[in-house]
Scaffold this active site. Structure first.
Site, PDB file in Angstrom:
ATOM      1  N   LYS A  60     -72.994 -54.055 -11.274  1.00 57.14           N
ATOM      2  CA  LYS A  60     -72.513 -54.197  -9.891  1.00 57.14           C
ATOM      3  C   LYS A  60     -71.046 -53.802  -9.798  1.00 57.14           C
ATOM      4  CE  LYS A  60     -74.172 -57.575  -7.615  1.00 57.14           C
ATOM      5  NZ  LYS A  60     -74.503 -58.961  -7.194  1.00 57.14           N
ATOM      6  N   GLU A  80    -103.817 -50.067 -46.517  1.00 55.73           N
ATOM      7  CA  GLU A  80    -103.606 -51.350 -45.858  1.00 55.73           C
ATOM      8  C   GLU A  80    -103.277 -52.474 -46.841  1.00 55.73           C
ATOM      9  OE1 GLU A  80    -107.274 -52.219 -43.718  1.00 55.73           O
ATOM     10  OE2 GLU A  80    -108.378 -50.948 -45.119  1.00 55.73           O
ATOM     11  N   GLY A 102    -103.705 -48.708 -42.070  1.00 59.19           N
ATOM     12  CA  GLY A 102    -104.286 -49.833 -41.339  1.00 59.19           C
ATOM     13  C   GLY A 102    -103.243 -50.925 -41.254  1.00 59.19           C
ATOM     14  N   THR A 103    -102.380 -50.822 -40.261  1.00 55.20           N
ATOM     15  CA  THR A 103    -101.183 -51.667 -40.254  1.00 55.20           C
ATOM     16  C   THR A 103    -101.461 -53.114 -39.874  1.00 55.20           C
ATOM     17  OG1 THR A 103    -100.718 -50.770 -38.045  1.00 55.20           O
ATOM     18  CG2 THR A 103     -99.526 -49.812 -39.912  1.00 55.20           C
ATOM     19  N   ASN A 104    -102.624 -53.414 -39.296  1.00 55.65           N
ATOM     20  CA  ASN A 104    -102.937 -54.828 -39.056  1.00 55.65           C
ATOM     21  C   ASN A 104    -102.997 -55.573 -40.393  1.00 55.65           C
ATOM     22  OD1 ASN A 104    -103.207 -54.076 -36.399  1.00 55.65           O
ATOM     23  ND2 ASN A 104    -105.435 -54.055 -36.415  1.00 55.65           N
ATOM     24  N   ASP A 105    -103.832 -55.053 -41.314  1.00 61.09           N
ATOM     25  CA  ASP A 105    -103.965 -55.699 -42.612  1.00 61.09           C
ATOM     26  C   ASP A 105    -102.733 -55.486 -43.486  1.00 61.09           C
ATOM     27  OD1 ASP A 105    -106.351 -57.061 -42.418  1.00 61.09           O
ATOM     28  OD2 ASP A 105    -107.563 -55.339 -42.972  1.00 61.09           O
ATOM     29  N   ARG A 144    -115.050 -47.875 -36.015  1.00 59.15           N
ATOM     30  CA  ARG A 144    -115.379 -49.052 -36.825  1.00 59.15           C
ATOM     31  C   ARG A 144    -116.898 -49.228 -36.834  1.00 59.15           C
ATOM     32  NH1 ARG A 144    -110.563 -51.404 -33.333  1.00 59.15           N
ATOM     33  NH2 ARG A 144    -111.809 -50.165 -31.903  1.00 59.15           N
ATOM     34  N   TYR A 196    -100.504 -38.003 -36.859  1.00 61.44           N
ATOM     35  CA  TYR A 196    -101.103 -38.552 -35.651  1.00 61.44           C
ATOM     36  C   TYR A 196    -100.993 -40.073 -35.638  1.00 61.44           C
ATOM     37  CZ  TYR A 196    -105.169 -39.902 -38.476  1.00 61.44           C
ATOM     38  OH  TYR A 196    -105.987 -40.478 -39.426  1.00 61.44           O
ATOM     39  N   MET A 235     -78.978 -64.863 -11.485  1.00 62.90           N
ATOM     40  CA  MET A 235     -77.737 -65.635 -11.590  1.00 62.90           C
ATOM     41  C   MET A 235     -77.234 -65.974 -10.188  1.00 62.90           C
ATOM     42  SD  MET A 235     -76.032 -63.745 -14.889  1.00 62.90           S
ATOM     43  CE  MET A 235     -76.504 -62.099 -14.360  1.00 62.90           C
ATOM     44  N   ARG A 237    -114.792 -45.096 -40.336  1.00 66.37           N
ATOM     45  CA  ARG A 237    -114.504 -46.052 -41.399  1.00 66.37           C
ATOM     46  C   ARG A 237    -115.803 -46.691 -41.884  1.00 66.37           C
ATOM     47  NH1 ARG A 237    -110.884 -51.194 -39.970  1.00 66.37           N
ATOM     48  NH2 ARG A 237    -112.849 -51.904 -39.070  1.00 66.37           N
TER      49      ARG A 237
END
Length: 876
Positions: free
Chosen positions: A25, A743, A764-767, A560, A849, A105, A616
């Protein structure tokens, strides 16, 4: 160091480049002043002063002298005296952070009034009612913001006075009524506040400055910063500005205007206006505002000047502007300009049209749209105009909004769905047994679980709205009701689920349907021209594959196969395989599954004609396919003609203490090679069937949970042998790749030898996150939010990659893997594949990818373009 910056009379000490120091502002008030826009003069106390005040509860040394000097300049510019009894100089005191936090605020108007100066204001203006109206407003705002008197108590008194006067609106209360109102306000402050109301303008100013600085830490401001990821250590500037009055009579007014429509992006002035009012009247909704177009009927000259100023400011800032203005006796004053908030749909249209108008480049247009917001363009959303109080709030796991009647079991969801009812499946947590019910439901709600839980992952894959981890929600299946915060919703009653906000809302709330439109397609086309990363999708059936292709997917990065086994007939065959006492019985069950898998794969290959499809092999532990509910165990016993005791014993035998690290993934194929053989046969037979019809088939077989190169070597041998058998039988062949999911930490650290056997890696980034951090994504919800809130992790590592820990392993895997096989194709297929920050990291690693759920594909396309543009801006 300078802590106070003056602006006025066409010249300012600051500029828009000083946003970090002066707040948005303050910087824009300075910029408008330098542009010659009519801005009431004033001065800004910096964010540095705020930070000092928040730490020490004192202003930095020298600040008081700078404020005194700035007040003297204001008095000279206006010809009025601050605190004077004749024609007093009055000011507003407003917050202004470097990142816009609208309404979070505090603000105080008409500061400088007391029992003496109000009389002087009445004489100087010739309008007694205006003077007392300004005084009562100041008392209410100062009493609330600075002295801590509940604003509802002021409103209650105001309502009584209005009713006594027989006035329909506040501006109809006569001067005598306002005099009495002021006395009652002062009595309330004396009774309810620990501090007396300050009589001098100087004391009022210092109290207001301190209160506005402290409002940086009020609950709503803290919550807003958490929601939008704004750092808590920035602080706010304070802007002290000469008052101009929209409540001087019919020739005065106040309003808010956007240079383009904030809802749909149309290039047309959009906003609201009130005659004879001050700014808080518009925000507070005390009176029904007029549309901005109606201003032309009341103040035509000021309206024309507003249009000209709006166009000039938009051209100067090269961005849609949100303007606050006041008209005093026909004269226009700008009180603020800032980049305007807008819907996602409006953001896309404004960016595209500004590029086509030549105001910004195509690259800037792509940068202007935040990838995360694209989902709002693709999914239904709760009508922003709807009024409601949520029953409970959980973790938003899959966006969209839907209403349905509450059901508690998958079977009930299917049965009511078949009757044409819209249902919301409400469970403590979901399991594979619930899949059919999840398909039948319009939305899914769970009391437990995180954003990577079974419910979240399946819902995102289906593009279905889902809220998980709704801890306040008590699900009572026995009494068939849900309870939260003292409220009850019986089963069969309507609720609305907002997968974007995580809100569970009683009743049937209106939703707004998405309309991507031509501007969306144009922006995405530009983004595709700018990105390097390819975008694939996670899809387990032809319908999801086709939908993802419509959204721009360039292949399937994760199919899957276990998701294909749900549905009564298929899951019974899987259960027969699991429960078989010998390999012959297991093979009979696999023979039943083979044509089902083959048909599924063929449908996916056809939907992805000409694009790669990564399939997979079976991944989850076998016990996940077995029933847990007593009635399901009984039904399975009847179907398989087996004693219930046998099934219960097998269930007990297969149950693992830590199944995520147990007998799953390639370990299943290693101990039961016939499973791998059946799946590979189904893949290659489906590929040849599709190829026979002219489909360009590009299968990629992915082996999950490899931790040792020998596991991959054995599984690859089965896949290759099966391929040779099928190709020989059919006298035809297709090209294919065999790769693995990375993973496990060991796979990352031994990626060189593994790359010797694998033609591609898919993280496999979850595991990988679970195994690296030692966190269960399903159980961490009880404490992980605390870790994020306290800064242990910047973000939930299951939503956005932990680039320091997990990322270091990924970097090592990429380097060593490509060192062994330079042409190694590398991607990511975990939930992180749709997260913009994670995509930026993957781009930096040189991946080929990312793969994400179908509805996240446009988000990933845009995020990949952002990553490429950032790289171009910051070359190594």
């Amino acid at each position: 160091m300078q802590y106070v910056y003056y602006f006025g009379r066409g010249r300012a000490d600051g500029s828009r480049e000083m946003k970090t120091l002066l707040g948005g502002k303050g910087a824009n008030l300075a910029e408008m002043t330098n542009l010659g826009v009519p801005v009431p003069p004033g001065f800004t106390l910096t964010t540095e002063a705020c930070r000092h005040h928040l730490i020490s509860d004192e202003l930095p040394e020298g600040t008081e002298e700078e404020v005194t000097e700035a007040l003297a300049r204001l008095e000279k510019a206006t010809g009025k005296q601050f605190g004077g009894a004749a024609d007093p100089l009055l000011v507003s005191v407003r917050s202004g952070a470097s990142i816009s936090m609208p309404g979070m605020m505090d603000t105080i108007l008409n500061l400088g009034l007391n029992d003496r100066s109000v009389e002087g204001l009445a004489r100087a203006s010739g309008d007694e009612r205006f003077a007392w109206d300004s005084y009562r407003r100041f008392l209410q705002m100062y009493g609330d913001v600075v002295l801590g008197v509940d604003h509802h108590r002021f409103e209650s008194i105001l309502t009584e006075v209005r009713e006594t006067a027989g006035a329909e609106t506040d501006d109809a209360i006569p001067a005598d009524g306002l005099r009495g109102l002021v006395e009652r306000y002062k009595a309330l402050i004396a009774e309810a506040s620990d501090e007396p109301f300050p009589d001098t303008a100087e004391d009022q100013l210092w109290g207001a400055i301190g209160a506005v600085f402290r409002s940086w830490r009020n609950d709503r401001a803290v919550a807003y910063r958490k929601t939008y990821g704004i750092p808590h250590d920035l602080g706010t500037a304070v802007n002290v500005q000469t008052m101009v009055y929209g409540n001087r009579g019919p020739g005065s007014g106040t309003g808010v205007a956007f240079t383009r429509n904030a809802a749909d992006g149309e290039r047309k002035l959009f906003g609201e206006f009130l005659v004879n009012a001050q700014g808080e009247d518009v925000v507070a909704g005390i009176r029904d505002p007029l549309s901005i177009e109606e201003m032309a009927n009341h103040m035509p000259e000021a309206f024309e000047q507003l249009i000209e100023t709006a166009n000039r400011l938009e051209a100067h800032y090269r961005e849609m502007q949100d303007l606050e203005f006041t008209v005093e006796d026909g004269e226009l004053f700008l009180l603020q300009t800032r980049t305007g908030k807008r819907t996602a749909r409006a953001a896309v249209r404004i960016a595209v049209e500004m590029a086509e108008e030549g105001l910004i480049s195509r690259e800037e247009a792509v940068r202007r749209v935040e990838p995360e917001r694209l989902e709002q363009v693709l999914h239904p959303m709760v009508d922003p105009a709807a009024e409601y109080t949520p029953l409970a709030i959980g973790n938003p796991a899959s966006p969209g909004a839907a209403s349905g009647v509450v059901v508690f079991t998958a079977r009930e969801a299917v049965e009511r769905g078949e009757q044409g009812d819209a249902v919301v499946l409400v469970r403590n947590e979901t399991s594979p047994d619930d899949f059919a019910g999840m398909v039948a439901a319009v939305a899914i709600v769970t009391a437990r679980g995180g954003k990577s839980s079974h419910a979240a992952v399946v819902a995102r894959g289906m593009g279905k709205c889902c809220v998980v981890g709704t801890k306040a929600l008590e699900i009572d299946e026995e009494r068939r009701e849900i309870r939260a915060n003292g409220r009850v919703v019986p089963g069969g009653e309507w609720i609305t689920v907002d997968g974007a906000s995580g809100e569970i809302i009683p009743g049937r709330i209106a939703t707004v349907q998405p309309e991507p439109g031509e501007h969306f397609e144009r922006l995405m086309g530009w983004a595709d021209e700018m990105r390097r990363l390819r975008i694939r999708t996670n899809a387990d059936n032809p319908e999801d594959a086709a939908a993802a292709r419509e959204f721009g997917a360039e292949g399937i990065g994760l199919c899957r196969t276990e998701h294909m086994f749900f549905g009564e007939e298929r899951v019974d065959a899987v259960r027969e395989m699991i429960l078989s006492a010998d390999s012959e019985g297991r093979q009979r069950a696999l023979d039943r599954l083979l044509p089902m898998q083959r048909a599924d794969f063929e449908g996916i290959f056809r939907a992805m004609d000409g694009l790669p499809v990564t399939i997979r092999l079976l991944d989850p532990p076998l016990h996940e396919f077995l029933p847990t509910e007593p009635e399901e165990v009984e039904r399975l016993a009847r179907v398989l003609e087996r004693p219930i005791e046998d099934i219960e014993l097998t269930l007990e035998r297969l149950t693992e203490a830590n199944p995520m690290l147990g007998h799953r993934g390639c370990r299943l194929g290693y101990s039961h090679p016939e499973i791998t053989h059946m799946q590979a046969r189904a893949i290659f037979e489906a590929a040849l069937d599709a190829k026979a019809d002219g489909v360009d088939v590009r299968p990629e077989v992915m082996v999950p949970l490899v931790g040792h190169v020998e596991e991959l070597r054995q599984q690859r041998a089965i896949v290759d042998r099966t391929a040779r058998e099928v190709f020989a039988d059919r006298e035809d062949r297709v090209d294919y790749l065999v790769g693995t999911m990375i993973e496990l930490p060991r796979a990352c650290l031994t990626s060189g030898p593994i790359a010797g056997e694998a033609e591609f890696f898919s993280f496999g980034t979850n595991d990988l996150t679970q195994t690296t951090l030692g966190l269960s994504r399903d159980d961490a919800g009880s404490f992980l939010p605390l870790y994020v809130e306290s800064g242990v992790y910047a973000k939930d590592p299951f939503q956005s990659l932990d680039t320091v820990g997990v990322g270091r392993l990924m970097r090592a895997a990429v380097k060593e893997g490509r060192g062994e096989r330079p042409d190694l194709k590398i991607g990511i297929c975990g939930e992180h594949g749709g997260d913009p920050d994670s995509i930026r990291f993957c781009h930096g690693l040189g991946m080929d990818y990312v793969s994400c759920s179908p509805f996240r594909v446009p988000v990933a396309r845009l995020a990949a373009a952002h990553a490429m543009l950032e790289e171009a801006d910051n070359p190594v």
